[in-house]
Design an enzyme around this catalytic site. Structure first.
Site, PDB file in Angstrom:
ATOM      1  CE1 TYR A 203       5.587  -7.559 -18.441  1.00 36.59           C
ATOM      2  CE2 TYR A 203       7.052  -7.193 -20.752  1.00 36.59           C
ATOM      3  CZ  TYR A 203       5.724  -7.139 -20.467  1.00 36.59           C
ATOM      4  OH  TYR A 203       4.799  -6.963 -20.877  1.00 36.59           O
TER       5      TYR A 203
ATOM      6  CE  LYS B  64      -1.811   3.703 -10.659  1.00 32.54           C
ATOM      7  NZ  LYS B  64      -2.728   4.194 -11.250  1.00 32.54           N
TER       8      LYS B  64
ATOM      9  CG  ASP C  14      -3.112   6.434 -13.891  1.00 28.41           C
ATOM     10  OD1 ASP C  14      -2.566   6.949 -13.662  1.00 28.41           O
ATOM     11  OD2 ASP C  14      -3.982   5.888 -13.027  1.00 28.41           O
TER      12      ASP C  14
ATOM     13  CG  ASP D 162       5.381  -4.213 -24.399  1.00 27.32           C
ATOM     14  OD1 ASP D 162       5.463  -4.180 -25.266  1.00 27.32           O
ATOM     15  OD2 ASP D 162       5.331  -5.656 -23.545  1.00 27.32           O
TER      16      ASP D 162
END
Ligand code: NAD
Length: 378
Positions: free
Chosen positions: A149, A196, A228, A252
């Protein structure tokens, strides 16, 4: 003791849900011998209307002088047409960055009274729970001022490709992890790092840093999950989680997923914390900004139907994290529990897909008054 609290009611339902939170704080003050001095500040759409900018410099300065900041919500359709840098939501980013809060704590728990507002089956709610009863009680700690972000972004000259960059430093990862470990130490002592790392280099740095920091917290059980799998486990067995620490982007998304499991966005509080060594820290405790995770809900603003409990519970988080008033924070949480036990429901927590949660539907003010009474009588 005296505490100064910056209040930004903001727009839409913001001021409506903030009023009960202040009333409850005052009741806590009367009961436990504290005084909360409020400094009312303008930000968001209201500030644009009165002065032309979403975050006036005096608001930021005054907020920094206070011991903590309590915010309702900002934004609304009236200001949607403004350019990005003049939109009400800029006030949020400006306040967070300006007072240096980098760790966003979002607790999500299933209250038994609201079981029917949760879309999960009993099997999933029992699967990960410690005591075999359906439920979950987790805390997502989301990194708030770094990652994709805030990374470099752009578009190619021909406009047919675009990029956003996920960048993290060891220092950024480490400080949010330590906030997570401190929270875990006061909870069930389990911390799950979500990344990840099988694909992303920035995630591999997260995991390496986490493995090093974990050595400082031998009493906390640390685990690691790919995002995931974490998204799946949140739905299959949310009770297995205690504290989740993750990046800005993953946090988020996962915290919105978790909010649905609690029944309503109107129940979820949040705390955004800085570092105890920051210049704005007060008495060795980090600066904190506390707000419900929902927005200004223009569709229901001014109708006395918004759920004020997320705002009230955000005030409880302020008592706990900024002022170390654990007994008082627990009293507010117990009062919220008590009013739900008594059957008070705002419309949003009356049941999922038509399944009623029992009780009587009340408005924002009546719900606030019920919590106030429960604090006084508790
Ligand atoms: P929202 O959270 O305001 O509303 C989403 C839905 O949830 C709406 O149907 C609303 O009625 C409902 N809802 C939200 N809070 C509720 C409560 N306390 N009780 C009962 N129902 C509630 O999100 P949105 O509609 O996407 O955004 C509206 C405005 O708020 C936008 O301008 C957005 O930018 C802004 N926003 C601000 C913040 C913030 O100030 N922290 C956060 C998110 C969105």
């Amino acid at each position: 003791m005296n505490y100064s609290v910056a209040i930004v009611g903001g727009d839409g339902i913001g001021p409506e849900v903030m009023a009960p939170a202040q009333d409850v704080l005052d009741a806590v003050g009367d009961k436990y011998g504290h005084v909360f001095n409020y400094v009312e500040l303008e930000a968001g759409g209201r500030a644009i209307d009165s002065g032309g900018e979403p975050l006036p410099a005096e608001t930021l300065e005054a907020a920094g002088r206070c011991d903590a900041l309590l915010l309702g919500a900002v934004g609304g359709p009236k200001w949607d047409g403004l350019p990005g840098h003049l939109r009400p939501e800029r006030a949020l980013l400006g306040l967070r960055a300006g007072i240096g809060v980098f760790a966003n704590l979002r607790p999500a728990a299933l209250l038994p009274q609201l079981r029917a507002a949760c879309p999960l089956k009993d099997e999933a709610l029992v699967a990960g729970s410690d005591d075999g009863r359906p439920g979950f009680d987790l805390l997502i700690v989301r990194e708030l001022t770094g990652g994709i972000y805030f990374g470099e972004r752009g578009r190619s000259a021909d406009g047919y490709s675009a990029w956003d960059t996920e960048t993290y430093s060891v220092a950024e990862i480490e400080r949010v992890l330590r906030t997570g470990y401190d929270a875990a130490a006061a909870r069930r002592k389990k911390l799950c790092v979500v990344d990840k790392a099988n694909v992303l280099e920035s995630s591999r740095l997260w995991r390496e840093t986490a493995r090093a920091v974990a050595k400082d917290y031998p009493d906390i059980e640390t685990s690691y999950l790919y995002v995931d799998n974490a998204a799946m486990q949140l739905i299959r067995a949310p009770g297995r989680f205690d504290v989740i620490v993750t990046s800005n982007l993953f946090g988020d998304i996962l915290s919105d997923e978790a909010s649905v499991l609690t029944g309503s966005i109107g129940m979820l509080a949040s705390a955004s914390l800085g570092s105890p060594s920051d210049p704005l820290a007060k008495n060795g405790r980090p600066m904190g900004m506390y707000e419900p995770i929902h927005g200004s809900a223009p569709d229901i603003a001014g109708q006395d139907i918004a759920n004020p409990l997320a705002s009230v519970l955000s005030a409880a988080m302020m008592l706990r994290y900024s002022f170390a008033l654990e007994k008082e924070a627990a009293a507010v949480e117990a009062a919220v529990n008590a009013v739900l036990d008594q059957g008070f429901r705002t419309r949003d927590i009356a049941g999922f897909g038509g399944a009623g949660t029992g009780g009587r539907i009340v408005g924002t003010r009546a719900m606030g008054e019920a919590v106030l009474k429960a604090v006084e009588e508790g």
